[in-house]
Scaffold this motif. Structure first.
Motif, PDB file in Angstrom:
ATOM      1  N   ARG A   1       0.813  -1.217   0.000  1.00 33.14           N
ATOM      2  CA  ARG A   1       0.000   0.000   0.000  1.00 33.14           C
ATOM      3  C   ARG A   1       0.847   1.266   0.000  1.00 33.14           C
ATOM      4  NH1 ARG A   1      -5.360  -0.627   3.847  1.00 33.14           N
ATOM      5  NH2 ARG A   1      -6.448  -2.150   2.558  1.00 33.14           N
ATOM      6  N   ASN A   2       2.070   1.152   0.447  1.00 33.98           N
ATOM      7  CA  ASN A   2       2.977   2.305   0.467  1.00 33.98           C
ATOM      8  C   ASN A   2       3.913   2.319  -0.736  1.00 33.98           C
ATOM      9  OD1 ASN A   2       2.048   3.459   2.946  1.00 33.98           O
ATOM     10  ND2 ASN A   2       3.133   1.836   4.039  1.00 33.98           N
ATOM     11  N   LEU A   3       3.493   1.690  -1.815  1.00 33.23           N
ATOM     12  CA  LEU A   3       4.325   1.619  -3.014  1.00 33.23           C
ATOM     13  C   LEU A   3       4.788   2.999  -3.467  1.00 33.23           C
ATOM     14  CD1 LEU A   3       5.270  -0.156  -5.596  1.00 33.23           C
ATOM     15  CD2 LEU A   3       3.235   0.828  -6.656  1.00 33.23           C
ATOM     16  N   ILE A   4       3.864   3.943  -3.538  1.00 32.69           N
ATOM     17  CA  ILE A   4       4.205   5.272  -4.048  1.00 32.69           C
ATOM     18  C   ILE A   4       5.250   5.932  -3.152  1.00 32.69           C
ATOM     19  CG2 ILE A   4       3.309   7.574  -4.564  1.00 32.69           C
ATOM     20  CD1 ILE A   4       0.629   6.239  -5.248  1.00 32.69           C
ATOM     21  N   LYS A   5       5.015   5.922  -1.862  1.00 34.61           N
ATOM     22  CA  LYS A   5       5.971   6.522  -0.929  1.00 34.61           C
ATOM     23  C   LYS A   5       7.333   5.862  -1.043  1.00 34.61           C
ATOM     24  CE  LYS A   5       5.816   5.334   3.410  1.00 34.61           C
ATOM     25  NZ  LYS A   5       7.186   4.765   3.638  1.00 34.61           N
ATOM     26  N   ASP A   6       7.336   4.541  -1.184  1.00 30.37           N
ATOM     27  CA  ASP A   6       8.594   3.803  -1.220  1.00 30.37           C
ATOM     28  C   ASP A   6       9.414   4.117  -2.467  1.00 30.37           C
ATOM     29  OD1 ASP A   6       8.044   2.666   1.211  1.00 30.37           O
ATOM     30  OD2 ASP A   6       7.298   0.773   0.403  1.00 30.37           O
ATOM     31  N   PHE A   7       8.755   4.167  -3.637  1.00 31.48           N
ATOM     32  CA  PHE A   7       9.569   4.447  -4.828  1.00 31.48           C
ATOM     33  C   PHE A   7       9.928   5.930  -4.937  1.00 31.48           C
ATOM     34  CE2 PHE A   7       5.417   4.575  -7.358  1.00 31.48           C
ATOM     35  CZ  PHE A   7       5.537   5.869  -7.848  1.00 31.48           C
ATOM     36  N   LEU A   8       9.064   6.817  -4.422  1.00 26.80           N
ATOM     37  CA  LEU A   8       9.412   8.238  -4.426  1.00 26.80           C
ATOM     38  C   LEU A   8      10.655   8.496  -3.569  1.00 26.80           C
ATOM     39  CD1 LEU A   8       5.941  10.032  -4.090  1.00 26.80           C
ATOM     40  CD2 LEU A   8       7.461  10.024  -6.083  1.00 26.80           C
ATOM     41  N   MET A   9      10.737   7.828  -2.432  1.00 19.95           N
ATOM     42  CA  MET A   9      11.871   8.017  -1.538  1.00 19.95           C
ATOM     43  C   MET A   9      13.176   7.634  -2.239  1.00 19.95           C
ATOM     44  SD  MET A   9      12.397   6.444   2.285  1.00 19.95           S
ATOM     45  CE  MET A   9      12.340   4.745   1.659  1.00 19.95           C
ATOM     46  N   ILE A  10      13.150   6.540  -2.995  1.00 25.91           N
ATOM     47  CA  ILE A  10      14.365   6.111  -3.703  1.00 25.91           C
ATOM     48  C   ILE A  10      14.692   7.060  -4.844  1.00 25.91           C
ATOM     49  CG2 ILE A  10      15.359   4.283  -5.127  1.00 25.91           C
ATOM     50  CD1 ILE A  10      13.801   2.276  -3.431  1.00 25.91           C
ATOM     51  N   PHE A  11      13.681   7.422  -5.640  1.00 29.32           N
ATOM     52  CA  PHE A  11      13.925   8.322  -6.764  1.00 29.32           C
ATOM     53  C   PHE A  11      14.464   9.674  -6.300  1.00 29.32           C
ATOM     54  CE2 PHE A  11      10.738   6.101  -9.796  1.00 29.32           C
ATOM     55  CZ  PHE A  11      11.770   5.421 -10.413  1.00 29.32           C
ATOM     56  N   GLU A  12      13.885  10.220  -5.243  1.00 25.99           N
ATOM     57  CA  GLU A  12      14.310  11.532  -4.768  1.00 25.99           C
ATOM     58  C   GLU A  12      15.708  11.490  -4.161  1.00 25.99           C
ATOM     59  OE1 GLU A  12      11.181  12.646  -2.139  1.00 25.99           O
ATOM     60  OE2 GLU A  12       9.726  12.992  -3.756  1.00 25.99           O
ATOM     61  N   LYS A  13      16.053  10.386  -3.540  1.00 26.57           N
ATOM     62  CA  LYS A  13      17.372  10.252  -2.928  1.00 26.57           C
ATOM     63  C   LYS A  13      18.453   9.927  -3.953  1.00 26.57           C
ATOM     64  CE  LYS A  13      19.624   7.971   1.008  1.00 26.57           C
ATOM     65  NZ  LYS A  13      19.420   7.013   2.134  1.00 26.57           N
ATOM     66  N   TYR A  14      18.046   9.213  -5.010  1.00 29.11           N
ATOM     67  CA  TYR A  14      19.021   8.785  -6.027  1.00 29.11           C
ATOM     68  C   TYR A  14      18.524   9.213  -7.418  1.00 29.11           C
ATOM     69  CZ  TYR A  14      20.422   5.828  -2.106  1.00 29.11           C
ATOM     70  OH  TYR A  14      20.821   5.376  -0.873  1.00 29.11           O
ATOM     71  N   PRO A  15      18.769  10.446  -7.794  1.00 29.90           N
ATOM     72  CA  PRO A  15      18.261  10.957  -9.074  1.00 29.90           C
ATOM     73  C   PRO A  15      18.856  10.271 -10.296  1.00 29.90           C
ATOM     74  CG  PRO A  15      19.763  12.524  -8.043  1.00 29.90           C
ATOM     75  CD  PRO A  15      19.473  11.486  -7.027  1.00 29.90           C
ATOM     76  N   ASP A  16      19.940   9.537 -10.154  1.00 30.51           N
ATOM     77  CA  ASP A  16      20.518   8.821 -11.296  1.00 30.51           C
ATOM     78  C   ASP A  16      19.708   7.588 -11.669  1.00 30.51           C
ATOM     79  OD1 ASP A  16      22.551  10.633 -11.565  1.00 30.51           O
ATOM     80  OD2 ASP A  16      24.013   9.469 -10.427  1.00 30.51           O
TER      81      ASP A  16
END
Length: 501
Positions: A356-371
């Protein structure tokens, strides 16, 4: 507040006496009523019940089974809540008060259940005792009200199920098609959740359960009833109550809800370019879920899972359904043209999201690792000379998958850190934070588009990753994969384009 405790009896008088005596001893006087529905016992149960002044009894002239008998008790219940209780249990100090505390702790909690020593559905806890005399001392230590010991569940077993009266009034009685018993509790729990309520397991409420006293004498009959009623459940709801996903306590099997989502249906046209010459500016607060659809019934299940997702504050979601696309790449390029979402989730119509927290989880990775430009649930660090990433010995990720014809947990190497950098990911779900055109010019079918897109992101200077999943984020109910519709053709195209030395 009063609770109506509904028990069914069919012989087994010794169990019934233990149960009733424990209720009287360990439940506060004035907080409950006992209703017993007897299904034509012949061992002295009827006579004993008639002697009990504090029991309201219904005596049937035949064995009507569990659902029908429970419904008889519910119909005459006067309490603010209804407790369905097996007669082969011994209740313990604070059992009902702890269950009630949880039940009424939130308006959206519809029913709660207890833990025990003998039960399915992961509702058991370790017990040290060996005799009946040791049950209560153990329970006194366990049954200390503690909200940290409440867990939301997809289902609860009906041996001890406390339900708000308003829930019963809203969804009705037990479904009597499941008579004489089994799966009526699964059905009822699913209906409770479908009505918008939560189910909670109270690990601070322990009772002893002897287990299956009603069916233990005829195991063959019990097995036959299980098989028949399981099929009835599948026919009614469209999924198997014994699937590993529905029975796993770590997952909440999603149901339809009333959340409003922005949904678009696009019919793909032929002759369209790979991408627009001028694309809309990306909206950094927008997530688009994109699916190429040719089976609306399957897609409806996928939508039910998507609509269960938690949306982080400040973000909004759109859902894009692409119909009549001649290939995955054609449909996905259409999504790039039509959606200005910065974040896009490309998923198959037979993928059902569990996290259920899929969006939060992938946003956290994308924002932390822009590459990182592209993420998937499973992938490989190397691509073998065959071009088939599945044949790599360096695979990562996990997913519930049915490509063998049976739903199983497919688990590769564990991702130790926040993500694992890989060469290619599977197309069941591909999440992006940058738009890179799909190779519609090469892959105009249904195979190797995912491995190709992984390579295209690498060519564009981005990393491809598999995130760490403590448990699988999704189900891929694909069934046996069809490799007769161009698989070998597109494998050779992939090799020629990306594996040239």
């Amino acid at each position: 507040m009063k609770t109506s405790i509904v028990l069914l009896t069919f012989n087994q008088l010794s169990y019934t006496k233990l149960c009733i005596d424990s209720i009287r001893k360990y439940t506060d006087e004035g907080t409950y009523e006992i209703i017993v529905v007897d299904n034509h016992s012949t061992d002295g149960t009827v006579e004993w019940l008639k002697e009990q002044k504090d029991i309201r009894a219904v005596f049937n002239n035949e064995n009507l089974g569990f659902p029908k008998g429970c419904n008889q008790g519910i119909k005459i219940a006067q309490g603010d809540s209804i407790l369905l209780l097996n007669n082969d249990v011994i209740v313990t100090p604070n059992w009902l008060s702890n269950l009630s505390t949880c039940l009424y702790s939130a308006e959206d909690i519809g029913a709660v259940g207890a833990v025990t020593n003998s039960c399915s559905n992961y509702q058991t806890i370790p017990i040290p005792y060996k005799t009946i005399a040791e049950i209560v001392p153990f329970a006194q230590k366990n049954n200390i009200s503690n909200s940290a010991l409440w867990e939301e569940r997809s289902r609860l077993i009906g041996f001890c199920l406390l339900i708000k009266r308003e829930v019963v009034e809203k969804i009705g009685l037990l479904d009597e098609q499941f008579s004489p018993g089994n799966f009526e509790d699964d059905d009822y729990c699913y209906r409770i959740r479908k009505a918008g309520y939560r189910l909670m397991l109270c690990k601070d409420a322990f009772i002893h359960h002897f287990g299956s006293a009603s069916f233990s004498k005829n195991r063959q009959e019990f097995g036959d009833i299980l098989s028949v009623n399981r099929k009835k459940f599948i026919d009614k709801w469209g999924f198997d109550p014994w699937s590993p996903v529905y029975t796993d306590p770590n997952f909440l099997y999603p149901i339809e809800d009333s959340i409003s989502w922005q949904t678009s249906i696009t019919t793909e046209k032929t002759g369209s370019p790979m991408v627009k010459e001028s694309q809309p500016a990306a909206d950094p607060q927008k997530i688009c879920f994109i699916t190429v659809v040719n089976d609306e019934k399957v897609y409806e299940k996928a939508l039910a899972h998507i609509r269960q997702l938690n949306i982080p504050q400040g973000y909004h979601v759109e859902i894009l359904c692409i119909k009549n696309a001649k290939s995955m790449t054609m449909g996905y390029n259409r999504a790039i043209r039509d959606s200005n979402a910065k974040y896009k989730v490309y998923l198959h119509q037979d993928v059902f999201i569990l996290n259920r927290n899929l969006i939060k989880d992938f946003l956290m990775i994308f924002e932390k690792y822009p590459d990182i430009g592209l993420m998937g649930m499973a992938g490989a660090k190397t691509i073998p000379s065959s071009g088939i990433w599945w044949e790599s010995s360096h695979r990562y990720g996990q997913v519930f998958d049915s490509h063998t014809g049976k739903m199983t947990l497919l688990r590769f190497n564990q991702v130790e850190n926040e993500y694992e950098k890989v060469k290619a990911i599977d197309g069941l779900m591909m999440i992006t934070q940058y738009d890179v055109p799909w190779r519609e010019d090469l892959f105009d079918g249904w195979h190797f588009y995912d491995t190709s897109q992984s390579m295209e992101f690498e060519r564009a200077g981005y990393e491809v990753a598999v995130p760490k999943q403590n448990s699988p984020w999704c189900i891929h109910d694909c069934g046996v994969v069809n490799v007769e519709n161009g698989y070998e053709k597109y494998r050779r195209i992939f090799l020629a384009e990306y594996m040239k030395k």
